[in-house]
Design a protein around this motif. Sequence first.
Motif, PDB file in Angstrom:
ATOM      1  N   ASP A 104       0.818  -1.206   0.000  1.00  0.00           N
ATOM      2  CA  ASP A 104       0.000   0.000   0.000  1.00  0.00           C
ATOM      3  C   ASP A 104       0.858   1.266   0.000  1.00  0.00           C
ATOM      4  O   ASP A 104       0.611   2.187  -0.777  1.00  0.00           O
ATOM      5  N   ALA A 105       1.861   1.312   0.852  1.00  0.00           N
ATOM      6  CA  ALA A 105       2.709   2.507   0.931  1.00  0.00           C
ATOM      7  C   ALA A 105       3.552   2.678  -0.335  1.00  0.00           C
ATOM      8  O   ALA A 105       3.714   3.801  -0.824  1.00  0.00           O
ATOM      9  N   ALA A 106       4.081   1.590  -0.869  1.00  0.00           N
ATOM     10  CA  ALA A 106       4.891   1.687  -2.090  1.00  0.00           C
ATOM     11  C   ALA A 106       4.047   2.190  -3.256  1.00  0.00           C
ATOM     12  O   ALA A 106       4.468   3.074  -4.007  1.00  0.00           O
ATOM     13  N   VAL A 107       2.852   1.659  -3.389  1.00  0.00           N
ATOM     14  CA  VAL A 107       1.962   2.082  -4.480  1.00  0.00           C
ATOM     15  C   VAL A 107       1.580   3.547  -4.302  1.00  0.00           C
ATOM     16  O   VAL A 107       1.511   4.297  -5.282  1.00  0.00           O
ATOM     17  N   SER A 108       1.364   3.979  -3.064  1.00  0.00           N
ATOM     18  CA  SER A 108       1.047   5.391  -2.805  1.00  0.00           C
ATOM     19  C   SER A 108       2.175   6.292  -3.264  1.00  0.00           C
ATOM     20  O   SER A 108       1.941   7.335  -3.880  1.00  0.00           O
ATOM     21  N   HIS A 109       3.411   5.898  -2.974  1.00  0.00           N
ATOM     22  CA  HIS A 109       4.552   6.704  -3.418  1.00  0.00           C
ATOM     23  C   HIS A 109       4.682   6.706  -4.929  1.00  0.00           C
ATOM     24  O   HIS A 109       4.937   7.750  -5.527  1.00  0.00           O
ATOM     25  N   TRP A 110       4.515   5.553  -5.553  1.00  0.00           N
ATOM     26  CA  TRP A 110       4.600   5.493  -7.007  1.00  0.00           C
ATOM     27  C   TRP A 110       3.467   6.301  -7.636  1.00  0.00           C
ATOM     28  O   TRP A 110       3.672   6.983  -8.635  1.00  0.00           O
ATOM     29  N   GLY A 111       2.290   6.217  -7.060  1.00  0.00           N
ATOM     30  CA  GLY A 111       1.163   6.978  -7.567  1.00  0.00           C
ATOM     31  C   GLY A 111       1.372   8.474  -7.409  1.00  0.00           C
ATOM     32  O   GLY A 111       0.944   9.259  -8.251  1.00  0.00           O
ATOM     33  N   GLY A 112       2.044   8.872  -6.347  1.00  0.00           N
ATOM     34  CA  GLY A 112       2.343  10.286  -6.135  1.00  0.00           C
ATOM     35  C   GLY A 112       3.237  10.854  -7.213  1.00  0.00           C
ATOM     36  O   GLY A 112       3.157  12.039  -7.552  1.00  0.00           O
ATOM     37  N   ALA A 113       4.073  10.027  -7.786  1.00  0.00           N
ATOM     38  CA  ALA A 113       4.962  10.474  -8.859  1.00  0.00           C
ATOM     39  C   ALA A 113       4.188  10.764 -10.141  1.00  0.00           C
ATOM     40  O   ALA A 113       4.670  11.491 -11.004  1.00  0.00           O
ATOM     41  N   LEU A 114       2.993  10.214 -10.264  1.00  0.00           N
ATOM     42  CA  LEU A 114       2.182  10.439 -11.464  1.00  0.00           C
ATOM     43  C   LEU A 114       1.710  11.881 -11.577  1.00  0.00           C
ATOM     44  O   LEU A 114       1.451  12.360 -12.675  1.00  0.00           O
ATOM     45  N   ALA A 115       1.609  12.560 -10.449  1.00  0.00           N
ATOM     46  CA  ALA A 115       1.153  13.949 -10.473  1.00  0.00           C
ATOM     47  C   ALA A 115       2.119  14.832 -11.268  1.00  0.00           C
ATOM     48  O   ALA A 115       1.710  15.832 -11.857  1.00  0.00           O
ATOM     49  N   ALA A 116       3.390  14.440 -11.305  1.00  0.00           N
ATOM     50  CA  ALA A 116       4.394  15.215 -12.043  1.00  0.00           C
ATOM     51  C   ALA A 116       4.229  15.065 -13.554  1.00  0.00           C
ATOM     52  O   ALA A 116       4.602  15.962 -14.310  1.00  0.00           O
ATOM     53  N   ALA A 117       3.667  13.944 -13.989  1.00  0.00           N
ATOM     54  CA  ALA A 117       3.491  13.723 -15.428  1.00  0.00           C
ATOM     55  C   ALA A 117       2.308  14.543 -15.924  1.00  0.00           C
ATOM     56  O   ALA A 117       1.230  14.511 -15.350  1.00  0.00           O
ATOM     57  N   SER A 118       2.538  15.290 -16.991  1.00  0.00           N
ATOM     58  CA  SER A 118       1.451  16.087 -17.563  1.00  0.00           C
ATOM     59  C   SER A 118       0.545  15.175 -18.378  1.00  0.00           C
ATOM     60  O   SER A 118       0.799  13.996 -18.530  1.00  0.00           O
ATOM     61  N   GLY A 119      -0.505  15.732 -18.938  1.00  0.00           N
ATOM     62  CA  GLY A 119      -1.472  14.941 -19.691  1.00  0.00           C
ATOM     63  C   GLY A 119      -0.890  14.342 -20.960  1.00  0.00           C
ATOM     64  O   GLY A 119       0.283  14.480 -21.265  1.00  0.00           O
ATOM     65  N   GLY A 120      -1.718  13.640 -21.671  1.00  0.00           N
ATOM     66  CA  GLY A 120      -1.320  13.060 -22.943  1.00  0.00           C
ATOM     67  C   GLY A 120      -0.638  11.720 -22.808  1.00  0.00           C
ATOM     68  O   GLY A 120      -0.821  10.997 -21.844  1.00  0.00           O
ATOM     69  N   ASP A 121       0.160  11.413 -23.834  1.00  0.00           N
ATOM     70  CA  ASP A 121       0.821  10.112 -23.892  1.00  0.00           C
ATOM     71  C   ASP A 121       1.806   9.896 -22.753  1.00  0.00           C
ATOM     72  O   ASP A 121       1.988   8.772 -22.297  1.00  0.00           O
ATOM     73  N   ALA A 122       2.448  10.965 -22.284  1.00  0.00           N
ATOM     74  CA  ALA A 122       3.408  10.833 -21.181  1.00  0.00           C
ATOM     75  C   ALA A 122       2.701  10.359 -19.917  1.00  0.00           C
ATOM     76  O   ALA A 122       3.216   9.504 -19.191  1.00  0.00           O
ATOM     77  N   ALA A 123       1.520  10.894 -19.655  1.00  0.00           N
ATOM     78  CA  ALA A 123       0.758  10.501 -18.468  1.00  0.00           C
ATOM     79  C   ALA A 123       0.304   9.045 -18.572  1.00  0.00           C
ATOM     80  O   ALA A 123       0.351   8.300 -17.590  1.00  0.00           O
ATOM     81  N   VAL A 124      -0.127   8.640 -19.764  1.00  0.00           N
ATOM     82  CA  VAL A 124      -0.565   7.264 -19.968  1.00  0.00           C
ATOM     83  C   VAL A 124       0.608   6.303 -19.778  1.00  0.00           C
ATOM     84  O   VAL A 124       0.484   5.290 -19.093  1.00  0.00           O
ATOM     85  N   ALA A 125       1.759   6.632 -20.344  1.00  0.00           N
ATOM     86  CA  ALA A 125       2.939   5.773 -20.207  1.00  0.00           C
ATOM     87  C   ALA A 125       3.403   5.707 -18.751  1.00  0.00           C
ATOM     88  O   ALA A 125       3.766   4.639 -18.264  1.00  0.00           O
ATOM     89  N   ALA A 126       3.370   6.833 -18.059  1.00  0.00           N
ATOM     90  CA  ALA A 126       3.780   6.856 -16.650  1.00  0.00           C
ATOM     91  C   ALA A 126       2.830   6.008 -15.813  1.00  0.00           C
ATOM     92  O   ALA A 126       3.267   5.228 -14.961  1.00  0.00           O
ATOM     93  N   MET A 127       1.524   6.153 -16.060  1.00  0.00           N
ATOM     94  CA  MET A 127       0.563   5.376 -15.292  1.00  0.00           C
ATOM     95  C   MET A 127       0.692   3.891 -15.594  1.00  0.00           C
ATOM     96  O   MET A 127       0.608   3.062 -14.696  1.00  0.00           O
ATOM     97  N   GLN A 128       0.941   3.538 -16.848  1.00  0.00           N
ATOM     98  CA  GLN A 128       1.106   2.127 -17.192  1.00  0.00           C
ATOM     99  C   GLN A 128       2.317   1.543 -16.475  1.00  0.00           C
ATOM    100  O   GLN A 128       2.269   0.422 -15.975  1.00  0.00           O
ATOM    101  N   GLY A 129       3.406   2.308 -16.413  1.00  0.00           N
ATOM    102  CA  GLY A 129       4.593   1.842 -15.698  1.00  0.00           C
ATOM    103  C   GLY A 129       4.320   1.604 -14.221  1.00  0.00           C
ATOM    104  O   GLY A 129       4.743   0.596 -13.644  1.00  0.00           O
ATOM    105  N   VAL A 130       3.593   2.521 -13.601  1.00  0.00           N
ATOM    106  CA  VAL A 130       3.251   2.373 -12.185  1.00  0.00           C
ATOM    107  C   VAL A 130       2.316   1.184 -11.983  1.00  0.00           C
ATOM    108  O   VAL A 130       2.471   0.414 -11.034  1.00  0.00           O
TER     109      VAL A 130
END
Length: 154
Positions: A79-105
């Motif tokens: 739970d804590a690891a996923v929360s930290h990884w998910g927090g990094a998604l906020a830095a990714a802007s919209g579009g393909d970069a956000a989709v790729a970042a979310m897929q990686g997480v």
Amino acid sequence: MDRVPKPFMQILRASMDSDWAGLVKTRPVSAWRETLALLATYSSADEWAGLCDQLARRLAASGQAHAASLCYVCAGNVDAAVSHWGGALAAASGGDAAVAAMQGVIEKSVVFGLASGGKRGGSGSLAELVTAYAGLLASQVWGVGMSIAGWLCG
């Protein structure tokens, strides 16, 4: 030993007293790698997860998200690891970069959740992340479907 303020004396005291929790509390967070190595080498298997979790909380509080997530992984705290990884998604802007970042997480999170033998139902953070990912995928499919419909009817 109290009269000699050498850094190695703190480690020696923790080793002699088996007070690894005290070491985690008092070691500087900048020395987290050494602290983690000491825990891996000398702490008991029963203490390992709790000590790693304690170190991760200190690192997270000091703003060292990457180091904290590594320690959460060592602790098996999905739970804590996923929360930290998910927090990094906020830095990714919209579009393909956000989709790729979310897929990686998502990939890291699901593999970690399965590898840690997570309980049925999994972690709350992982469930929220998968829900957000499903919404993102659904919106992409909707956009493609509308494009095709416009092309067919156009």
